[in-house]
Design a protein around this motif. Structure first.
Motif, PDB file in Angstrom:
ATOM      1  N   ALA A  93      39.842  40.213  28.914  1.00 28.34           N
ATOM      2  CA  ALA A  93      39.565  40.665  30.278  1.00 28.34           C
ATOM      3  C   ALA A  93      40.861  40.913  31.038  1.00 28.34           C
ATOM      4  O   ALA A  93      41.006  41.931  31.724  1.00 28.34           O
ATOM      5  CB  ALA A  93      38.711  39.633  31.013  1.00 28.34           C
ATOM      6  N   SER A  94      41.813  39.993  30.911  1.00 23.84           N
ATOM      7  CA  SER A  94      43.093  40.130  31.591  1.00 23.84           C
ATOM      8  C   SER A  94      43.839  41.371  31.109  1.00 23.84           C
ATOM      9  O   SER A  94      44.420  42.113  31.908  1.00 23.84           O
ATOM     10  CB  SER A  94      43.942  38.881  31.367  1.00 23.84           C
ATOM     11  OG  SER A  94      45.198  39.005  31.991  1.00 23.84           O
ATOM     12  N   LYS A  95      43.805  41.604  29.809  1.00 26.57           N
ATOM     13  CA  LYS A  95      44.452  42.808  29.268  1.00 26.57           C
ATOM     14  C   LYS A  95      43.760  44.062  29.757  1.00 26.57           C
ATOM     15  O   LYS A  95      44.416  45.044  30.114  1.00 26.57           O
ATOM     16  CB  LYS A  95      44.452  42.765  27.738  1.00 26.57           C
ATOM     17  CG  LYS A  95      45.441  41.779  27.177  1.00 26.57           C
ATOM     18  CD  LYS A  95      45.439  41.798  25.666  1.00 26.57           C
ATOM     19  CE  LYS A  95      46.431  40.764  25.149  1.00 26.57           C
ATOM     20  NZ  LYS A  95      46.485  40.740  23.695  1.00 26.57           N
ATOM     21  N   ALA A  96      42.429  44.052  29.797  1.00 24.91           N
ATOM     22  CA  ALA A  96      41.675  45.243  30.208  1.00 24.91           C
ATOM     23  C   ALA A  96      41.927  45.592  31.674  1.00 24.91           C
ATOM     24  O   ALA A  96      42.161  46.754  32.006  1.00 24.91           O
ATOM     25  CB  ALA A  96      40.175  45.035  29.961  1.00 24.91           C
ATOM     26  N   CYS A  97      41.879  44.596  32.544  1.00 20.52           N
ATOM     27  CA  CYS A  97      42.008  44.896  33.975  1.00 20.52           C
ATOM     28  C   CYS A  97      43.442  44.779  34.471  1.00 20.52           C
ATOM     29  O   CYS A  97      43.722  45.132  35.623  1.00 20.52           O
ATOM     30  CB  CYS A  97      41.070  44.021  34.807  1.00 20.52           C
ATOM     31  SG  CYS A  97      41.468  42.270  34.837  1.00 20.52           S
ATOM     32  N   ASN A  98      44.351  44.282  33.637  1.00 18.24           N
ATOM     33  CA  ASN A  98      45.764  44.167  33.986  1.00 18.24           C
ATOM     34  C   ASN A  98      45.979  43.240  35.186  1.00 18.24           C
ATOM     35  O   ASN A  98      46.764  43.525  36.075  1.00 18.24           O
ATOM     36  CB  ASN A  98      46.378  45.547  34.236  1.00 18.24           C
ATOM     37  CG  ASN A  98      47.881  45.520  34.244  1.00 18.24           C
ATOM     38  OD1 ASN A  98      48.501  44.722  33.547  1.00 18.24           O
ATOM     39  ND2 ASN A  98      48.491  46.377  35.048  1.00 18.24           N
ATOM     40  N   ARG A  99      45.225  42.137  35.197  1.00 21.15           N
ATOM     41  CA  ARG A  99      45.308  41.168  36.279  1.00 21.15           C
ATOM     42  C   ARG A  99      45.132  39.760  35.708  1.00 21.15           C
ATOM     43  O   ARG A  99      44.702  39.592  34.579  1.00 21.15           O
ATOM     44  CB  ARG A  99      44.238  41.449  37.332  1.00 21.15           C
ATOM     45  CG  ARG A  99      44.612  42.691  38.159  1.00 21.15           C
ATOM     46  CD  ARG A  99      43.439  43.325  38.832  1.00 21.15           C
ATOM     47  NE  ARG A  99      43.762  44.510  39.599  1.00 21.15           N
ATOM     48  CZ  ARG A  99      44.150  45.680  39.100  1.00 21.15           C
ATOM     49  NH1 ARG A  99      44.343  45.838  37.821  1.00 21.15           N
ATOM     50  NH2 ARG A  99      44.373  46.712  39.909  1.00 21.15           N
ATOM     51  N   VAL A 100      45.453  38.772  36.518  1.00 20.03           N
ATOM     52  CA  VAL A 100      45.269  37.375  36.122  1.00 20.03           C
ATOM     53  C   VAL A 100      43.781  37.047  36.149  1.00 20.03           C
ATOM     54  O   VAL A 100      43.066  37.430  37.084  1.00 20.03           O
ATOM     55  CB  VAL A 100      46.028  36.434  37.083  1.00 20.03           C
ATOM     56  CG1 VAL A 100      45.698  34.978  36.786  1.00 20.03           C
ATOM     57  CG2 VAL A 100      47.524  36.684  37.002  1.00 20.03           C
ATOM     58  N   VAL A 101      43.318  36.350  35.124  1.00 25.26           N
ATOM     59  CA  VAL A 101      41.915  35.935  35.042  1.00 25.26           C
ATOM     60  C   VAL A 101      41.869  34.417  34.884  1.00 25.26           C
ATOM     61  O   VAL A 101      42.524  33.871  34.003  1.00 25.26           O
ATOM     62  CB  VAL A 101      41.191  36.625  33.865  1.00 25.26           C
ATOM     63  CG1 VAL A 101      39.793  36.077  33.685  1.00 25.26           C
ATOM     64  CG2 VAL A 101      41.167  38.139  34.067  1.00 25.26           C
TER      65      VAL A 101
END
Length: 109
Positions: A93-101
């Motif tokens: 998820a973090s890689k896909a959205c380029n944000r901290v999860v």
């Protein structure tokens, strides 16, 4: 077990078309693999209203409850057999959205 995967963001920029496409692919994979429960993106913190009804009268405040640099931009609710699987999914998820999860189990799970 169900987990909340919270997406944190620190700018006022929308996701890029490439990020949105990667999120769509990630979501499709989560559905196909049976992990998907629900997900959603949230509007800007400035659109929030904080409600405090602990007193005699409810207090409504425009804007976010807390003023911070980072804010909750979206979330997934997933069904995973254990924390290790949830963390692996959060990595994707973090890689896909380029944000901290952030990953949290629901209470009682």
């Amino acid at each position: 077990m169900q987990y909340l995967m919270s997406v944190f963001h620190d700018t006022t920029e929308f996701a890029t078309p490439e990020e949105m496409a990667a999120i769509d692919v990630f979501n499709d994979g989560m559905r196909a693999d049976g992990y998907w429960v629900f997900a959603g993106g949230l509007n800007w913190p400035s659109t929030a209203t904080a409600v405090d009804a602990r007193g005699a009268e409810p207090l409504l405040s425009d804007g976010p409850y807390l003023e911070t640099k980072e804010y909750l931009a979206g979330f997934w609710i997933i069904e995973a057999p254990d924390l290790d699987v949830a963390l692996t999914l959060a990595t994707g998820a973090s890689k896909a959205c380029n944000r901290v999860v952030e990953v949290r189990p629901f209470f009682g799970e």
